[in-house]
Write a protein that holds these residues in place. Structure first.
Motif, short mmCIF file in Angstrom:
data_model
loop_
_atom_site.label_atom_id
_atom_site.label_comp_id
_atom_site.label_asym_id
_atom_site.label_seq_id
_atom_site.Cartn_x
_atom_site.Cartn_y
_atom_site.Cartn_z
N LEU A 84 -3.06 61.49 32.36
CA LEU A 84 -3.16 60.63 33.54
C LEU A 84 -3.40 59.18 33.13
N GLU A 85 -4.28 58.99 32.16
CA GLU A 85 -4.54 57.62 31.69
C GLU A 85 -3.30 57.02 31.04
N ALA A 86 -2.55 57.85 30.32
CA ALA A 86 -1.32 57.36 29.68
C ALA A 86 -0.32 56.90 30.74
N THR A 87 -0.22 57.65 31.83
CA THR A 87 0.68 57.27 32.92
C THR A 87 0.19 55.99 33.59
N ALA A 88 -1.13 55.88 33.78
CA ALA A 88 -1.70 54.68 34.41
C ALA A 88 -1.42 53.43 33.58
N ASN A 89 -1.42 53.56 32.26
CA ASN A 89 -1.23 52.42 31.37
C ASN A 89 0.24 52.13 31.08
N SER A 90 1.12 52.98 31.58
CA SER A 90 2.56 52.75 31.38
C SER A 90 3.12 51.91 32.53
N TRP A 91 4.40 51.67 32.52
CA TRP A 91 5.05 50.91 33.60
C TRP A 91 4.87 51.59 34.95
N MET A 92 4.74 52.93 34.95
CA MET A 92 4.56 53.68 36.19
C MET A 92 3.29 53.26 36.92
N GLY A 93 2.27 52.89 36.15
CA GLY A 93 0.99 52.54 36.76
C GLY A 93 1.06 51.34 37.68
N GLY A 94 2.03 50.46 37.45
CA GLY A 94 2.14 49.25 38.26
C GLY A 94 3.02 49.39 39.49
N VAL A 95 3.57 50.58 39.72
CA VAL A 95 4.45 50.79 40.88
C VAL A 95 3.62 50.88 42.15
N LEU A 96 4.03 50.16 43.20
CA LEU A 96 3.35 50.24 44.49
C LEU A 96 3.53 51.65 45.06
N LEU A 97 2.45 52.22 45.59
CA LEU A 97 2.52 53.58 46.13
C LEU A 97 3.53 53.68 47.26
#
Length: 326
Positions: A84-97
């Motif tokens: 989960l942390e890896a996803t948060a720190n990737s480009w995916m983490g910055g996508v608006l919900l």
């Protein structure tokens, strides 16, 4: 602040809150009673902290809220936290919900498949599905749908067929016997005798076991992919399991007195020493259940031991027909 004043009929509490539609004043016999009422009324004006905060706007914020919230109570939260942390720190983490779509998850899937196996991607996807459901239903995040539930990952299967010959089992137990803590060997012996999961065995207490009735009460927390529910079941104990338990000292509350991390490290060292580098602790569950099949137990009897509610899932643990039961 409320006003407390002495009147002809007692102590009067006055509420001076703008837009307050309840009773503005009330009279009591004592000043302390008036103050208590005023405090209670004013306390109702305060919103819980969670209601004063804006819901997460981007995926990274939702992930951090999930990690600091419900994930702490999940059975495997410490393992589920890292992807989960890896996803948060990737480009995916910055996508608006509110803009999150299946196209984002399809790109995420293709990236992950370059680095990890299909089954790993499927496990991570299940966690993200639960996370987004929680963000939408509990936090009120602006999500039209849950795009993670729309994504499919093809090709996932458990191709491994774990097994142990008697000689390999003896080598493993011998390596564990050389450990400074005898609890590690006990844990592996019980896993092979009962088919229980590591987490179930480590949470087992002597008060959960009735050797006369040959049963054990097993409790198990939910994981991120299943929610927070804690389940329990009664597990029939085989003669081998009963004899093992009778041989153990009962001077502690827990049947096996080691932590999850310590047991993991000890098992990994022992399997390497025994030349079984591809063996996983969960494989012992497969092996134990396969042996139950080979000993003539039926599906109902085995599911009572294993806790499986789905016959298809139980059949994944059946390798005895290939001679892989041990």
């Amino acid at each position: 602040m409320a006003t407390i004043r002495k009147g002809g009929k007692g102590w009067q509490a006055l509420i001076r809150k703008k837009n307050y539609l309840g009773p503005k004043s009330k009279t009591f016999q004592t000043k302390s009673q008036a103050q208590l009422w005023a405090n209670a009324v004013e306390g109702s004006f305060k919103k819980p902290k969670g209601l004063t905060e804006e819901p997460p706007q981007i995926l990274r914020e939702a992930i951090h809220s999930f990690i600091e919230g419900p994930l702490k109570s999940h059975r495997s939260g410490h393992n589920e936290k890292y992807p989960l942390e890896a996803t948060a720190n990737s480009w995916m983490g910055g996508v608006l919900l509110k803009e999150l779509s299946i196209r984002h998850f399809a790109a995420w899937r293709e990236e992950r498949l370059i680095k990890v196996k299909v089954n790993t991607v499927m496990r991570e996807l299940r966690i993200l599905r639960v996370l987004l459901d929680w963000a939408k239903d509990e936090l009120g995040c602006e999500l039209r749908t849950n795009p993670a539930r729309e994504l499919r990952v093809k090709g996932g299967s458990d191709a491994r067929i774990p097994y142990l010959t008697k000689e390999e089992e003896n080598h493993l137990l011998k390596a564990l016997h050389q450990s400074r803590n005898p609890e590690h060997k006990k844990l592996t012996q019980l896993a092979l005798a009962t088919g229980m999961r590591r987490s179930e065995l480590l949470s087992l207490k002597w008060s959960d076991i009735d050797l006369n009735q040959a049963i054990a009460r097993v409790r198990r927390k939910g994981c991120a992919a299943q929610g927070l529910a804690t389940s329990q079941r009664l597990v029939p104990l085989s003669r081998t399991a009963i004899n093992l338990l009778k041989s153990f000292q009962k001077d502690k509350i827990d049947v096996v007195g080691v932590s999850t991390s310590a047991s993991r490290h000890a098992f990994n060292r022992a399997k390497k020493a025994a030349g079984l580098k591809d063996l996983h602790f969960h494989d012992l569950r497969h092996i134990a259940i396969s042996r139950m099949w080979s000993e003539g137990m039926n599906a109902i009897e085995i599911s009572a031991c294993s806790g499986h509610k789905d016959l298809r899932m139980l059949m994944r643990y059946s390798h005895y027909q290939l001679g892989h039961g041990g």
